[in-house]
Design a protein around this motif. Sequence first.
Motif, mmCIF file in Angstrom:
data_model
loop_
_atom_site.group_PDB
_atom_site.id
_atom_site.type_symbol
_atom_site.label_atom_id
_atom_site.label_comp_id
_atom_site.label_asym_id
_atom_site.label_seq_id
_atom_site.Cartn_x
_atom_site.Cartn_y
_atom_site.Cartn_z
ATOM 1 N N UNK A 18 0.847 -1.203 0.000
ATOM 2 C CA UNK A 18 0.000 0.000 0.000
ATOM 3 C C UNK A 18 0.870 1.236 0.000
ATOM 4 N N UNK A 19 0.341 2.318 -0.579
ATOM 5 C CA UNK A 19 1.061 3.592 -0.573
ATOM 6 C C UNK A 19 0.110 4.706 -0.176
ATOM 7 N N UNK A 20 0.677 5.706 0.491
ATOM 8 C CA UNK A 20 -0.091 6.885 0.887
ATOM 9 C C UNK A 20 0.794 8.100 0.696
ATOM 10 N N UNK A 21 0.374 8.992 -0.182
ATOM 11 C CA UNK A 21 1.119 10.217 -0.440
ATOM 12 C C UNK A 21 0.325 11.387 0.133
ATOM 13 N N UNK A 22 0.982 12.163 1.007
ATOM 14 C CA UNK A 22 0.330 13.308 1.625
ATOM 15 C C UNK A 22 1.368 14.408 1.815
ATOM 16 N N UNK A 23 1.224 15.494 1.070
ATOM 17 C CA UNK A 23 2.203 16.574 1.147
ATOM 18 C C UNK A 23 3.567 16.078 0.734
ATOM 19 N N UNK A 24 4.559 16.278 1.594
ATOM 20 C CA UNK A 24 5.915 15.833 1.259
ATOM 21 C C UNK A 24 6.243 14.463 1.867
ATOM 22 N N UNK A 25 5.230 13.763 2.382
ATOM 23 C CA UNK A 25 5.451 12.460 3.018
ATOM 24 C C UNK A 25 4.857 11.335 2.168
ATOM 25 N N UNK A 26 5.618 10.269 2.050
ATOM 26 C CA UNK A 26 5.183 9.065 1.355
ATOM 27 C C UNK A 26 5.331 7.905 2.331
ATOM 28 N N UNK A 27 4.245 7.171 2.544
ATOM 29 C CA UNK A 27 4.285 6.020 3.435
ATOM 30 C C UNK A 27 3.937 4.778 2.624
ATOM 31 N N UNK A 28 4.831 3.813 2.662
ATOM 32 C CA UNK A 28 4.578 2.502 2.062
ATOM 33 C C UNK A 28 4.338 1.544 3.216
ATOM 34 N N UNK A 29 3.351 0.666 3.082
ATOM 35 C CA UNK A 29 3.021 -0.242 4.180
ATOM 36 C C UNK A 29 2.474 -1.555 3.632
ATOM 37 N N UNK A 30 2.181 -2.468 4.560
ATOM 38 C CA UNK A 30 1.516 -3.714 4.182
ATOM 39 C C UNK A 30 0.569 -4.144 5.296
ATOM 40 N N UNK A 31 -0.180 -5.205 5.061
ATOM 41 C CA UNK A 31 -1.186 -5.652 6.026
ATOM 42 C C UNK A 31 -0.583 -6.328 7.249
ATOM 43 N N UNK A 32 0.723 -6.614 7.229
ATOM 44 C CA UNK A 32 1.403 -7.207 8.384
ATOM 45 C C UNK A 32 1.907 -6.145 9.359
ATOM 46 N N UNK A 33 1.644 -4.870 9.069
ATOM 47 C CA UNK A 33 2.069 -3.795 9.950
ATOM 48 C C UNK A 33 3.444 -3.215 9.637
ATOM 49 N N UNK A 34 4.082 -3.697 8.578
ATOM 50 C CA UNK A 34 5.375 -3.130 8.189
ATOM 51 C C UNK A 34 5.140 -1.773 7.543
ATOM 52 N N UNK A 35 6.144 -0.896 7.669
ATOM 53 C CA UNK A 35 5.975 0.456 7.139
ATOM 54 C C UNK A 35 7.333 1.071 6.805
ATOM 55 N N UNK A 36 7.366 1.788 5.690
ATOM 56 C CA UNK A 36 8.528 2.572 5.298
ATOM 57 C C UNK A 36 8.042 4.017 5.127
ATOM 58 N N UNK A 37 8.717 4.956 5.785
ATOM 59 C CA UNK A 37 8.329 6.367 5.696
ATOM 60 C C UNK A 37 9.411 7.122 4.953
ATOM 61 N N UNK A 38 8.992 7.861 3.931
ATOM 62 C CA UNK A 38 9.884 8.673 3.115
ATOM 63 C C UNK A 38 9.422 10.131 3.190
ATOM 64 N N UNK A 39 10.365 11.074 3.113
ATOM 65 C CA UNK A 39 10.045 12.499 3.102
ATOM 66 C C UNK A 39 10.751 13.127 1.913
ATOM 67 N N UNK A 40 10.004 13.928 1.137
ATOM 68 C CA UNK A 40 10.568 14.601 -0.034
ATOM 69 C C UNK A 40 11.524 15.691 0.416
ATOM 70 N N UNK A 41 12.571 15.835 -0.330
ATOM 71 C CA UNK A 41 13.470 16.951 -0.017
ATOM 72 C C UNK A 41 13.402 17.991 -1.086
#
Length: 130
Positions: free
Chosen positions: A107-130
């Motif tokens: 799954x992906x969620x883009x909001x402002x300068x933040x991008x969050x990638x996740x999955x149904x197992x609760x894993x998550x990667x958080x990225x911030x635009x520079x």
Amino acid sequence: MLKIMPLLIPLAFLNTCAGDESIAGYVDPSAEYDLVEIDGEAINLRATITFPSAGEVVGQAPYNRYFATQTVPYPWFSLDGIGATRMACPEMAAETAFFEALEDMTLSEASGDTLILSNSDGRQMVFVAR
């Protein structure tokens, strides 16, 4: 029923004209997103992800450049055909952990300068635009 068919045919082609439905269509194509955390833990090595054009994903893993294709519609996320340079690095475990996490994201969620990638197992990667 036959009278309705001419009206339905143009609707069948609307989806092909809708544009990019992958995450690339929902983020700034010139933005480079820096990884700031994986599964709630801060990341000390530089890793990035960008979406320069429809379905295209490129970035910098902790040591090697990578590329892939992303074609599922937003908010879903799935990378196909991940390729990377093969430069040896002192902390290969960090490189491997990055790619394993990236491949686990669904799954992906883009909001402002933040991008969050996740999955149904609760894993998550958080990225911030520079």
